[in-house]
Design a protein around this motif. Structure first.
Motif, PDB file in Angstrom:
ATOM      1  N   GLY A 101      24.314 -22.868 -22.333  1.00  0.00           N
ATOM      2  CA  GLY A 101      24.548 -23.252 -20.944  1.00  0.00           C
ATOM      3  C   GLY A 101      23.230 -23.237 -20.190  1.00  0.00           C
ATOM      4  N   SER A 102      23.061 -24.135 -19.203  1.00  0.00           N
ATOM      5  CA  SER A 102      21.777 -24.206 -18.491  1.00  0.00           C
ATOM      6  C   SER A 102      21.940 -24.812 -17.104  1.00  0.00           C
ATOM      7  N   PHE A 103      20.910 -24.602 -16.285  1.00  0.00           N
ATOM      8  CA  PHE A 103      20.786 -25.234 -14.975  1.00  0.00           C
ATOM      9  C   PHE A 103      19.315 -25.566 -14.757  1.00  0.00           C
ATOM     10  N   HIS A 104      19.037 -26.811 -14.345  1.00  0.00           N
ATOM     11  CA  HIS A 104      17.672 -27.232 -14.000  1.00  0.00           C
ATOM     12  C   HIS A 104      17.717 -28.063 -12.719  1.00  0.00           C
ATOM     13  N   THR A 105      16.638 -28.028 -11.967  1.00  0.00           N
ATOM     14  CA  THR A 105      16.559 -28.788 -10.712  1.00  0.00           C
ATOM     15  C   THR A 105      15.183 -29.398 -10.560  1.00  0.00           C
ATOM     16  N   TRP A 106      15.157 -30.608 -10.003  1.00  0.00           N
ATOM     17  CA  TRP A 106      13.903 -31.307  -9.709  1.00  0.00           C
ATOM     18  C   TRP A 106      14.170 -32.359  -8.628  1.00  0.00           C
ATOM     19  N   ASP A 107      13.310 -32.399  -7.613  1.00  0.00           N
ATOM     20  CA  ASP A 107      13.414 -33.404  -6.547  1.00  0.00           C
ATOM     21  C   ASP A 107      14.820 -33.425  -5.944  1.00  0.00           C
ATOM     22  N   ASP A 108      15.399 -32.238  -5.743  1.00  0.00           N
ATOM     23  CA  ASP A 108      16.746 -32.064  -5.162  1.00  0.00           C
ATOM     24  C   ASP A 108      17.861 -32.607  -6.050  1.00  0.00           C
ATOM     25  N   ILE A 109      17.557 -32.900  -7.324  1.00  0.00           N
ATOM     26  CA  ILE A 109      18.579 -33.281  -8.297  1.00  0.00           C
ATOM     27  C   ILE A 109      18.902 -32.052  -9.140  1.00  0.00           C
ATOM     28  N   ASP A 110      20.165 -31.677  -9.228  1.00  0.00           N
ATOM     29  CA  ASP A 110      20.600 -30.512  -9.998  1.00  0.00           C
ATOM     30  C   ASP A 110      21.381 -30.965 -11.230  1.00  0.00           C
ATOM     31  N   ILE A 111      21.044 -30.387 -12.388  1.00  0.00           N
ATOM     32  CA  ILE A 111      21.735 -30.717 -13.632  1.00  0.00           C
ATOM     33  C   ILE A 111      22.254 -29.434 -14.272  1.00  0.00           C
ATOM     34  N   TRP A 112      23.594 -29.372 -14.458  1.00  0.00           N
ATOM     35  CA  TRP A 112      24.267 -28.273 -15.144  1.00  0.00           C
ATOM     36  C   TRP A 112      24.702 -28.749 -16.521  1.00  0.00           C
ATOM     37  N   ARG A 113      24.611 -27.855 -17.519  1.00  0.00           N
ATOM     38  CA  ARG A 113      24.997 -28.228 -18.872  1.00  0.00           C
ATOM     39  C   ARG A 113      25.764 -27.091 -19.561  1.00  0.00           C
ATOM     40  N   VAL A 114      26.711 -27.471 -20.387  1.00  0.00           N
ATOM     41  CA  VAL A 114      27.353 -26.554 -21.316  1.00  0.00           C
ATOM     42  C   VAL A 114      27.527 -27.314 -22.618  1.00  0.00           C
ATOM     43  N   ALA A 115      27.205 -26.673 -23.745  1.00  0.00           N
ATOM     44  CA  ALA A 115      27.144 -27.424 -24.999  1.00  0.00           C
ATOM     45  C   ALA A 115      27.292 -26.492 -26.197  1.00  0.00           C
ATOM     46  N   VAL A 116      27.425 -27.111 -27.364  1.00  0.00           N
ATOM     47  CA  VAL A 116      27.321 -26.405 -28.643  1.00  0.00           C
ATOM     48  C   VAL A 116      26.051 -26.903 -29.328  1.00  0.00           C
ATOM     49  N   GLU A 117      25.426 -26.031 -30.102  1.00  0.00           N
ATOM     50  CA  GLU A 117      24.213 -26.408 -30.822  1.00  0.00           C
ATOM     51  C   GLU A 117      24.314 -25.937 -32.261  1.00  0.00           C
ATOM     52  N   GLY A 118      23.607 -26.615 -33.146  1.00  0.00           N
ATOM     53  CA  GLY A 118      23.650 -26.243 -34.549  1.00  0.00           C
ATOM     54  C   GLY A 118      22.403 -26.682 -35.280  1.00  0.00           C
ATOM     55  N   GLU A 119      22.143 -26.012 -36.416  1.00  0.00           N
ATOM     56  CA  GLU A 119      21.022 -26.352 -37.274  1.00  0.00           C
ATOM     57  C   GLU A 119      21.453 -26.191 -38.730  1.00  0.00           C
ATOM     58  N   LEU A 120      20.960 -27.080 -39.592  1.00  0.00           N
ATOM     59  CA  LEU A 120      21.162 -26.969 -41.036  1.00  0.00           C
ATOM     60  C   LEU A 120      19.788 -26.895 -41.694  1.00  0.00           C
ATOM     61  N   TYR A 121      19.613 -25.953 -42.619  1.00  0.00           N
ATOM     62  CA  TYR A 121      18.343 -25.756 -43.298  1.00  0.00           C
ATOM     63  C   TYR A 121      18.481 -26.226 -44.744  1.00  0.00           C
ATOM     64  N   LEU A 122      17.711 -27.250 -45.090  1.00  0.00           N
ATOM     65  CA  LEU A 122      17.818 -27.904 -46.392  1.00  0.00           C
ATOM     66  C   LEU A 122      16.438 -27.949 -47.037  1.00  0.00           C
ATOM     67  N   GLY A 123      16.011 -26.827 -47.607  1.00  0.00           N
ATOM     68  CA  GLY A 123      14.680 -26.768 -48.183  1.00  0.00           C
ATOM     69  C   GLY A 123      13.635 -26.933 -47.100  1.00  0.00           C
ATOM     70  N   ARG A 124      12.776 -27.908 -47.272  1.00  0.00           N
ATOM     71  CA  ARG A 124      11.738 -28.164 -46.265  1.00  0.00           C
ATOM     72  C   ARG A 124      12.243 -29.043 -45.116  1.00  0.00           C
ATOM     73  N   PHE A 125      13.507 -29.434 -45.158  1.00  0.00           N
ATOM     74  CA  PHE A 125      14.094 -30.230 -44.082  1.00  0.00           C
ATOM     75  C   PHE A 125      14.996 -29.357 -43.210  1.00  0.00           C
ATOM     76  N   SER A 126      15.013 -29.667 -41.907  1.00  0.00           N
ATOM     77  CA  SER A 126      15.951 -29.044 -40.970  1.00  0.00           C
ATOM     78  C   SER A 126      16.595 -30.150 -40.150  1.00  0.00           C
ATOM     79  N   LEU A 127      17.921 -30.083 -40.026  1.00  0.00           N
ATOM     80  CA  LEU A 127      18.659 -31.009 -39.171  1.00  0.00           C
ATOM     81  C   LEU A 127      19.222 -30.200 -38.018  1.00  0.00           C
ATOM     82  N   SER A 128      18.823 -30.538 -36.799  1.00  0.00           N
ATOM     83  CA  SER A 128      19.247 -29.774 -35.624  1.00  0.00           C
ATOM     84  C   SER A 128      19.846 -30.698 -34.583  1.00  0.00           C
ATOM     85  N   GLY A 129      20.785 -30.166 -33.791  1.00  0.00           N
ATOM     86  CA  GLY A 129      21.403 -30.981 -32.757  1.00  0.00           C
ATOM     87  C   GLY A 129      22.067 -30.141 -31.690  1.00  0.00           C
ATOM     88  N   ILE A 130      22.295 -30.770 -30.547  1.00  0.00           N
ATOM     89  CA  ILE A 130      23.013 -30.159 -29.440  1.00  0.00           C
ATOM     90  C   ILE A 130      23.814 -31.255 -28.757  1.00  0.00           C
TER      91      ILE A 130
END
Length: 312
Positions: A101-130
């Motif tokens: 979850g997050s909140f950021h603001t810039w130039d009087d614009i406010d952005i709220w977020r709620v999300a799920v995130e994940g990562e997979l580790y495959l040797g020298r590769f990583s797949l990440s997302g939110i």
């Protein structure tokens, strides 16, 4: 949304005390309390920017971790600030799964977020997302003009595929969908060995719809834990990414008054006389395009102008 962030913080504070060293660090969701600080600069959608991002991560027992993020800087001479909270579980040999979850603001614009995130580790590769929900609140006015861009709420998402060419060099590419804009991304990070406090250099770029482009680079400092850890170990045993959103461009109403062009004056109209077969204009003027043909039959009318600055 504010209640969600508070709830996540309470969970982190009220959980049993951080465990000490239990078995191998590599078997825990977070190897131990750690922090990172990055300072970067460049161009955000054509605007000059400088930004500092900081994170503190700590284990909750062996299987869970919590991370607190902060961001502060300027974009186009306007202050950008905010923060977020991650709560996650991780097996450093295979995956990470958590809530954000997050909140950021810039130039009087406010952005709220709620999300799920994940990562997979495959040797020298990583797949990440939110991915999750994004709420954008815009101001009623900007620069004294009414804002036409409406408040909005929509899905946002990001996915990256990273390859560790060496234990200390990460190359990445991916896709972002933020503020209803699609972007392609690319990045690189290199951990410089030999410092008592680990330091890395990084760069990244985002390019996509609506002519959006962002190119930034900077330094990242890692605190806590074993200073001899490689970059790939740090990314899989310590801290998830610190995310900042893409802010929308505001559309404003057209200014009224002197900034609007004045209408052209009407060109004077002349009447063709019975003995006038050429519809000639007075000396110093010319026929307005669109008036009757050069040879005309009276009665009729035609227009003449002294300059082009009149309307037929």
């Amino acid at each position: 949304m504010l209640r969600l962030l508070c709830a996540l913080s309470v969970v982190a504070v009220s959980w049993p005390a951080v465990a000490g060293d239990v078995g191998s660090d590599f078997g825990r969701a977070v190897s131990g309390p750690n922090a990172k600080l990055s300072v970067e600069g460049g161009s955000y959608d054509g605007d000059g920017a400088g930004l500092a991002l900081g994170s503190f991560t700590t284990p909750i027992g062996n299987d869970l971790g919590v991370q607190f993020d902060g961001a502060l800087g300027t974009v186009d001479d306007e202050v950008l600030g905010g923060g977020g909270v991650h709560v996650f579980t991780r097996d450093p040999s295979s995956y990470l799964l958590g809530a954000y979850g997050s909140f950021h603001t810039w130039d009087d614009i406010d952005i709220w977020r709620v999300a799920v995130e994940g990562e997979l580790y495959l040797g020298r590769f990583s797949l990440s997302g939110i991915g999750g929900y994004e709420n954008v609140d815009v101001p009623g006015t900007s620069g004294g003009l009414s804002v036409l861009t409406p408040d909005d709420e929509h899905f946002f998402g990001k996915v990256d595929l990273s390859f560790y060419a060496t234990d200390n060099l990460k190359l990445s590419g991916g896709y972002r969908y933020e503020s209803e804009v699609s972007l392609g991304t690319a990045g690189v990070e290199y951990l410089i060995a030999g410092f008592e406090t680990p330091v890395s250099v990084f760069g990244r770029g985002d390019f996509g719809e609506s002519d959006y482009s962002s190119v930034t680079g900077g330094l990242k400092i890692y605190f806590g834990g074993d200073p001899r850890k490689s970059l790939i170990q740090r990314h899989r045993t310590e801290d998830p990414d610190n995310y900042t959103p893409v802010f929308p461009k505001l559309q404003t109403a057209t200014p009224s008054g002197s900034n609007a062009p004045a209408p052209l004056p009407m060109c004077p109209t002349y009447e063709a006389l019975p003995n006038d077969t050429n519809c000639e204009c007075p000396d110093g003027t010319e026929k307005v395009p669109g008036s009757p043909a050069t040879v005309c039959s009276p009665p009729g009318t035609f227009s003449c102008r002294a300059t082009p600055l009149c309307a037929a």
